[in-house]
Structure formats: structure tokens, C-alpha cells
Design an enzyme around this catalytic site. Structure first.
Site, PDB file in Angstrom:
ATOM      1  N   TYR A 123       0.829  -1.210   0.000  1.00  0.00           N
ATOM      2  CA  TYR A 123       0.000   0.000   0.000  1.00  0.00           C
ATOM      3  C   TYR A 123       0.864   1.263   0.000  1.00  0.00           C
ATOM      4  O   TYR A 123       0.394   2.336   0.349  1.00  0.00           O
ATOM      5  CB  TYR A 123      -0.939   0.028   1.216  1.00  0.00           C
ATOM      6  CG  TYR A 123      -2.021  -1.043   1.232  1.00  0.00           C
ATOM      7  CD1 TYR A 123      -2.133  -1.994   0.228  1.00  0.00           C
ATOM      8  CD2 TYR A 123      -2.952  -1.088   2.259  1.00  0.00           C
ATOM      9  CE1 TYR A 123      -3.121  -2.969   0.252  1.00  0.00           C
ATOM     10  CE2 TYR A 123      -3.949  -2.050   2.298  1.00  0.00           C
ATOM     11  CZ  TYR A 123      -4.030  -2.993   1.286  1.00  0.00           C
ATOM     12  OH  TYR A 123      -5.013  -3.946   1.321  1.00  0.00           O
ATOM     13  N   LYS A 172       4.930 -13.928   4.466  1.00  0.00           N
ATOM     14  CA  LYS A 172       4.957 -14.816   3.301  1.00  0.00           C
ATOM     15  C   LYS A 172       6.407 -14.894   2.818  1.00  0.00           C
ATOM     16  O   LYS A 172       6.713 -14.753   1.630  1.00  0.00           O
ATOM     17  CB  LYS A 172       4.020 -14.260   2.209  1.00  0.00           C
ATOM     18  CG  LYS A 172       3.757 -15.198   1.065  1.00  0.00           C
ATOM     19  CD  LYS A 172       2.826 -16.339   1.399  1.00  0.00           C
ATOM     20  CE  LYS A 172       2.751 -17.325   0.246  1.00  0.00           C
ATOM     21  NZ  LYS A 172       1.954 -18.523   0.543  1.00  0.00           N
ATOM     22  N   ASP A 205      -1.085 -17.630   4.721  1.00  0.00           N
ATOM     23  CA  ASP A 205      -2.202 -18.493   4.285  1.00  0.00           C
ATOM     24  C   ASP A 205      -2.559 -19.497   5.378  1.00  0.00           C
ATOM     25  O   ASP A 205      -3.735 -19.723   5.689  1.00  0.00           O
ATOM     26  CB  ASP A 205      -1.922 -19.180   2.943  1.00  0.00           C
ATOM     27  CG  ASP A 205      -0.469 -19.513   2.709  1.00  0.00           C
ATOM     28  OD1 ASP A 205       0.385 -19.025   3.469  1.00  0.00           O
ATOM     29  OD2 ASP A 205      -0.163 -20.276   1.781  1.00  0.00           O
ATOM     30  N   ASP A 229      -4.659  -5.751   6.795  1.00  0.00           N
ATOM     31  CA  ASP A 229      -5.951  -5.252   6.331  1.00  0.00           C
ATOM     32  C   ASP A 229      -6.921  -6.431   6.197  1.00  0.00           C
ATOM     33  O   ASP A 229      -8.056  -6.402   6.681  1.00  0.00           O
ATOM     34  CB  ASP A 229      -5.724  -4.576   4.965  1.00  0.00           C
ATOM     35  CG  ASP A 229      -6.919  -3.766   4.514  1.00  0.00           C
ATOM     36  OD1 ASP A 229      -7.830  -3.544   5.318  1.00  0.00           O
ATOM     37  OD2 ASP A 229      -6.934  -3.357   3.335  1.00  0.00           O
ATOM     38  N   ASP A 233     -10.317  -7.953   8.897  1.00  0.00           N
ATOM     39  CA  ASP A 233     -11.705  -8.229   8.508  1.00  0.00           C
ATOM     40  C   ASP A 233     -12.064  -9.670   8.865  1.00  0.00           C
ATOM     41  O   ASP A 233     -13.191  -9.965   9.260  1.00  0.00           O
ATOM     42  CB  ASP A 233     -11.916  -7.992   7.007  1.00  0.00           C
ATOM     43  CG  ASP A 233     -12.305  -6.546   6.699  1.00  0.00           C
ATOM     44  OD1 ASP A 233     -11.841  -5.647   7.431  1.00  0.00           O
ATOM     45  OD2 ASP A 233     -13.068  -6.314   5.747  1.00  0.00           O
TER      46      ASP A 233
END
Ligand code: NAD
Length: 336
Positions: A123, A172, A205, A229, A233
Site C-alpha cells: 500500500y 509470506k 495463508d 488489512d 476483517d
């Protein structure tokens, strides 16, 4: 008296922020609200989504309480949320997700804090087309040792200050060996300075799978911008939805408090939006301002209203949901 810049925001923003402000005022905290415009509302009024007067207000006050802002999905309309985080170097985005008594979900014992790096990663805003035909696009992820160190340090310090036992770093690094590798390597170095806090690392993951199947193993989770982010959620979904999760954006000398959710255009102007997330963002702001008594008062009243389940918005009680304003008043009554 604390001076706070108040941005009511777009969509459901004004209706939930009005309730949050009323409740904070009723808590006895001494806040002087300086109202300012941003987002679509500001764009329609002034031709810019972030007028200079708003930035000058935040420059002065260094604390802002913000409703959600609509970001058009198109070129040329920049995300004001991302811009504010970058301008004030609000590098730590803290998003606590805790089970609520009275909210029916699959698990009842979740207590996870996502600490998201807020200024770097994918971002960073470094995106462009590589060809004039616009058939190849490129996005650059920026990860620095400084940025990684300060966010992981923040997560460990938060864990220590809030009596938490464990910090999990999500990454990751198996695929993105440089950017994510640097983040993981730096996290391990910081973890060594906090022998009293358990440290774990997980690939993103696998983290998602573990978080859905066995969320109790997570305590404080620290991760890079986009993973944070998405994960926040996910944790919102685990405890009852987006209407419940607050977020604090913290920098060295400024802080901005908001909900995790957006402007929810699908339910705007219906007086049914849940004000809990922005009220809890207000609680985080009161704690930041050392107004701990007022913060506890608001939180206790909110918990009581949600546990009773009578005066809550329809997302929490589909049979007997009340309006945003009625829920707000019930919280004020519960404080009295
Ligand atoms: P959203 O979070 O606005 O809504 C997602 C879903 O959750 C919708 O069904 C909505 O009705 C529901 N929801 C959200 N908040 C709720 C609440 N308080 N009570 C009850 N239900 C609630 O996400 P979106 O629809 O993808 O985004 C809408 C706009 O908000 C976009 O322009 C987006 O860019 C912006 N956005 C802003 C912020 C921010 O200001 N920090 C964050 C996320 C999205």
C-alpha cells in the site's frame, strides 16, 4: 480540555459518529471537538477530498476521530485514509477483536489484537502501467528494516503493557524472500529483546486457516500492511461483524481513531448502522488521552447494552433491531 479533530465522514459516518460524540461527551471526558471535512462530502463541497483546513486542524490537535470515508474505485481519486496515515506517519494500526457477551458467533472466547504495519508494503502507493497499451501493471511493495523494526517493537511493547503473553508474526517469506524475508528477519531480532513474551511465526495463508479453526491460539498478531488489512476483517467476522471492530492509527506524534469498516453505502441513511466500532474507537482514543475513567465508563455501558440485546441494531439482533440513535441513547442511559 483535549482538542480533537472530528471528521464525521461519508455514508453511515455522520449517523454513527453523532452517537459516539454524544456518548463520549456524556462520559465526562473533557473534549473540545473541532469539526473538519474529508472524503466525498468534502469533495462535493470544496472540490478536494482533503481540504487544507482539515490538515491544519490535525496539525494543531495531533488527535483525530474519524468516520469512514468513501474511496471511489477509480484512478485520480486517492484514498484519503492511506494519505492521512502516510502524512502523519501513523505507522501502527491496532485492531482489537474480542468476543462480546450477547453476540452469537461460532466462538465465544476470542481476544485477538491485529497490529498492522500502516505505511509500507503493497500500500506504499507505487503503482503504474508499464506499457502505453495499459496491458501490464506493476505494484511495488516497499519494506524497510526501520519500518519493520518499529512495528514489531510496537507489537511487543503493546503485549507487555497490556499483559499479553504471545506475539505471532504473519508473513509470506517463503515466496517473497526479500520484502517479507526482511520483515520476518527483523521480527526475530526484535523478539529476542522480549524474552518474557512468547514469539511465534506463521505463513499468512496457514494463519487464515488456523484463525478460522482454532482462533484461541492467537493473542497479538503483527504483520505487513495488506495482510493486516485482510486479517482484521477476518477477525471481525469471527466476533460478529465489521460493525464491532475499532482501529487506532498511531504515529510518533499523532493518532487517528476510526472504525475498521467503511462507509457502508448499502445501509446509509437508514438509521440501522451499528455504532459500536466507532464508539470503541472512541474508547481507544480516551485511553490514548489518559481519560481512562471515561473510557471504562463508555466500554462498560456498551458491553451492558450489547449483552442485554434489547437496544441493539439489526446486525446484532435480526428480530428486534433498533435504530442507531436508539442504541446510542441506551448506552447513555446505561452510563447514568
Ligand atoms: P464497508 O465496510 O463499508 O461495508 C461492508 C459490509 O459491512 C456492508 O454490507 C455494510 O453494510 C456492512 N457494515 C459496515 N459497517 C457496518 C456497521 N457499522 N453496521 C452494520 N453493518 C456494517 O465496505 P465496502 O462496502 O467495501 O466499502 C464502502 C466504502 O468505504 C468504499 O468506498 C471503501 O473504500 C470505503 N472504506 C473506508 C474505510 C475507512 O474510511 N477507514 C475502510 C474500509 C472501506
Amino acid at each position: 480540555m483535549h482538542n480533537v479533530t472530528l471528521i464525521k465522514g461519508d455514508g453511515i459516518g455522520p449517523s454513527i459518529m453523532d452517537q459516539a460524540v454524544k456518548i463520549i461527551d456524556a462520559s465526562g471526558a473533557k473534549i473540545h471537538w473541532e469539526e473538519a471535512d474529508a472524503g466525498m462530502a468534502a469533495f462535493n463541497k470544496f472540490g478536494t477530498p482533503i481540504p487544507d483546513a482539515t490538515l491544519e486542524s490535525i496539525d494543531r490537535n495531533r488527535v483525530a476521530f474519524k468516520g469512514p470515508l468513501t474511496t471511489a474505485v477509480s484512478e485520480g481519486f486517492r484514498s484519503i485514509n492511506v494519505e492521512l496515515r502516510k502524512k502523519y506517519d501513523l505507522y501502527a494500526n491496532v485492531r482489537p477483536a474480542k468476543s462480546w457477551a450477547g453476540v452469537q458467533t461460532r466462538y465465544s472466547d476470542i481476544d485477538i489484537v491485529i497490529v498492522r504495519e500502516n505505511t509500507e508494503g503493497l500500500y506504499a502507493g507505487l503503482e503504474h502501467y508499464l506499457t502505453s497499451k495499459r496491458d501490464i501493471a506493476e505494484s511495488l511493495a516497499v519494506v524497510t528494516r526501520h519500518g519493520s523494526e518499529r512495528i514489531v517493537e510496537y507489537a511487543f511493547k503493546y503485549a507487555r503493557d497490556n499483559n499479553r503473553k504471545k506475539v505471532t508474526v504473519c508473513h509470506k517469506a517463503n515466496i517473497l524472500k526479500y520484502t517479507q524475508g526482511l520483515f520476518l528477519e527483523t521480527a526475530k531480532e526484535v523478539a529476542a529483546r522480549y524474552p518474557d513474551i512468547e514469539f511465534d511465526s506463521k505463513i499468512i495463508d496457514a494463519t487464515c486457516m488456523h484463525m478460522v479453526m482454532n482462533p484461541q491460539q492467537f493473542d497479538v498478531v503483527v504483520t505487513t500492511n495488506m495482510f493486516g488489512d485482510i486479517l482484521s476483517d477476518l477477525t471481525a467476522g469471527l466476533v460478529g461483524g465489521l460493525g464491532l471492530i475499532p482501529g487506532a492509527n498511531i504515529g510518533a506524534d499523532a493518532a487517528l481513531f476510526e472504525a475498521v469498516h467503511g462507509s457502508a453505502p448499502d445501509i446509509a441513511d437508514k438509521n440501522i448502522a451499528n455504532p459500536t466500532a466507532v464508539i470503541m474507537a472512541g474508547v481507544m482514543m480516551l485511553d490514548h488521552l489518559h481519560e481512562h475513567e471515561a473510557a471504562n465508563k463508555v466500554k462498560t455501558a456498551l458491553e451492558k447494552v450489547i449483552a442485554e440485546g434489547k437496544y441493539v441494531t439489526p446486525d446484532l439482533n435480526s428480530n428486534a433491531g433498533v435504530g442507531t440513535d436508539v442504541m446510542g441513547q441506551a448506552i447513555i442511559d446505561a452510563m447514568a
